[in-house]
Design an enzyme around this catalytic site. Structure first.
Site, PDB file in Angstrom:
ATOM      1  N   GLN A 191       2.691   2.288   2.979  1.00 18.66           N
ATOM      2  CA  GLN A 191       3.417   3.315   2.212  1.00 18.66           C
ATOM      3  C   GLN A 191       3.801   2.760   0.845  1.00 18.66           C
ATOM      4  OE1 GLN A 191       7.051   4.909   3.964  1.00 18.66           O
ATOM      5  NE2 GLN A 191       7.017   6.677   2.575  1.00 18.66           N
ATOM      6  N   HIS A 199       4.902  12.103   3.336  1.00 21.08           N
ATOM      7  CA  HIS A 199       3.698  12.844   2.962  1.00 21.08           C
ATOM      8  C   HIS A 199       2.594  12.590   3.976  1.00 21.08           C
ATOM      9  CE1 HIS A 199       3.593   8.919   0.947  1.00 21.08           C
ATOM     10  NE2 HIS A 199       2.275   8.953   1.115  1.00 21.08           N
ATOM     11  N   ASP A 212      -4.286  14.064  -4.688  1.00 19.85           N
ATOM     12  CA  ASP A 212      -3.914  12.651  -4.860  1.00 19.85           C
ATOM     13  C   ASP A 212      -4.557  12.127  -6.142  1.00 19.85           C
ATOM     14  OD1 ASP A 212      -3.976   9.682  -4.580  1.00 19.85           O
ATOM     15  OD2 ASP A 212      -3.127  10.116  -2.610  1.00 19.85           O
ATOM     16  N   HIS A 220      -1.523  12.434   4.077  1.00 22.63           N
ATOM     17  CA  HIS A 220      -2.799  12.453   3.358  1.00 22.63           C
ATOM     18  C   HIS A 220      -3.762  13.351   4.128  1.00 22.63           C
ATOM     19  CE1 HIS A 220      -2.169   8.716   0.857  1.00 22.63           C
ATOM     20  NE2 HIS A 220      -1.264   8.504   1.783  1.00 22.63           N
TER      21      HIS A 220
HETATM   22  P1  AMP Z   1       1.073   6.140   0.334  1.00 25.58           P
HETATM   23  O1  AMP Z   1       0.422   4.836  -0.015  1.00 25.58           O
HETATM   24  O2  AMP Z   1       0.736   6.637   1.697  1.00 25.58           O
HETATM   25  O3  AMP Z   1       2.564   6.063   0.082  1.00 25.58           O
HETATM   26  O4  AMP Z   1       0.432   7.218  -0.611  1.00 25.58           O
HETATM   27  C1  AMP Z   1       0.915   7.565  -1.844  1.00 25.58           C
HETATM   28  C2  AMP Z   1      -0.202   8.261  -2.557  1.00 25.58           C
HETATM   29  O5  AMP Z   1       0.353   8.960  -3.662  1.00 25.58           O
HETATM   30  C3  AMP Z   1      -1.275   7.339  -3.126  1.00 25.58           C
HETATM   31  O6  AMP Z   1      -2.530   7.695  -2.552  1.00 25.58           O
HETATM   32  C4  AMP Z   1      -1.250   7.610  -4.618  1.00 25.58           C
HETATM   33  O7  AMP Z   1      -2.535   7.648  -5.172  1.00 25.58           O
HETATM   34  C5  AMP Z   1      -0.591   8.954  -4.686  1.00 25.58           C
HETATM   35  N1  AMP Z   1       0.155   9.245  -5.897  1.00 25.58           N
HETATM   36  C6  AMP Z   1       1.052   8.459  -6.522  1.00 25.58           C
HETATM   37  N2  AMP Z   1       1.594   9.092  -7.577  1.00 25.58           N
HETATM   38  C7  AMP Z   1       1.034  10.328  -7.611  1.00 25.58           C
HETATM   39  C8  AMP Z   1       1.177  11.472  -8.451  1.00 25.58           C
HETATM   40  N3  AMP Z   1       2.027  11.465  -9.490  1.00 25.58           N
HETATM   41  N4  AMP Z   1       0.431  12.562  -8.184  1.00 25.58           N
HETATM   42  C9  AMP Z   1      -0.438  12.562  -7.141  1.00 25.58           C
HETATM   43  N5  AMP Z   1      -0.604  11.520  -6.295  1.00 25.58           N
HETATM   44  C10 AMP Z   1       0.110  10.414  -6.534  1.00 25.58           C
END
Ligand code: AMP
Ligand code: ZN
Length: 136
Positions: A94, A100, A31, A102
């Site tokens: 989200q 996904h 992440d 975590h």
């Molecule tokens: P969510 O809030 O559960 O939708 O989590 C999305 C996660 O994706 C967040 O923790 C972001 O930090 C992570 N994220 C967003 N863009 C990227 C990326 N390009 N590579 C890795 N993680 C990312």
């Protein structure tokens, strides 16, 4: 692959990522904004928006991949525990609309705190909500 989905682009190798684990159905990568050292995301290769829509088999594959990664976090990073977190829709935090999980390594001395202070429910309220939820 969904247009404009950053996780589809990562799966396809069109966007960079620190990938740590791959199999036929899932990819796991770091992440970009980790909550703790080693925080990673497991995504099914096949696009779906979130828990409401994910294919049942993909959900299973992601769970198994998360377990494999959690065990490696324990063995390689020496974490003391792991949180799995899934966010479904903006009300549930989200922000990226490709399913996904975590996988968040936890350390005895890390600063993460529960974001709520749960209080014991009234018994009749528990019974009411259970009646609404129960499969009939
Ligand atoms: P969510 O809030 O559960 O939708 O989590 C999305 C996660 O994706 C967040 O923790 C972001 O930090 C992570 N994220 C967003 N863009 C990227 C990326 N390009 N590579 C890795 N993680 C990312
Ligand atoms: Zn996608």
């Amino acid at each position: 692959m969904a247009d404009d989905c950053i996780f589809c682009k990562i799966v396809a190798g069109e966007l960079p990522s620190e990938t740590v684990q791959e199999d036929e159905h899932t990819v796991a990568f770091m992440d970009l904004n980790p909550w703790t050292r080693g925080h990673a995301l497991v995504v099914p290769r096949r696009h779906s928006r979130n828990l409401y829509e994910v294919d049942d088999a993909d959900l299973g594959y992601a769970g198994v991949a998360a377990k494999r990664l959690a065990l490696r976090m324990r063995d390689r990073l020496g974490c003391d525990g792991v949180n799995l977190l899934g966010c479904c829709e903006p009300a549930a935090w989200q922000t990226v609309f490709h399913t996904h999980v975590h996988v968040i390594p936890r350390y005895d001395d890390d600063p993460l705190q529960l974001p709520v202070r749960p209080r014991q429910a009234e018994q009749d309220e528990l019974a009411r909500v259970a009646a609404e939820l129960r499969e009939s």
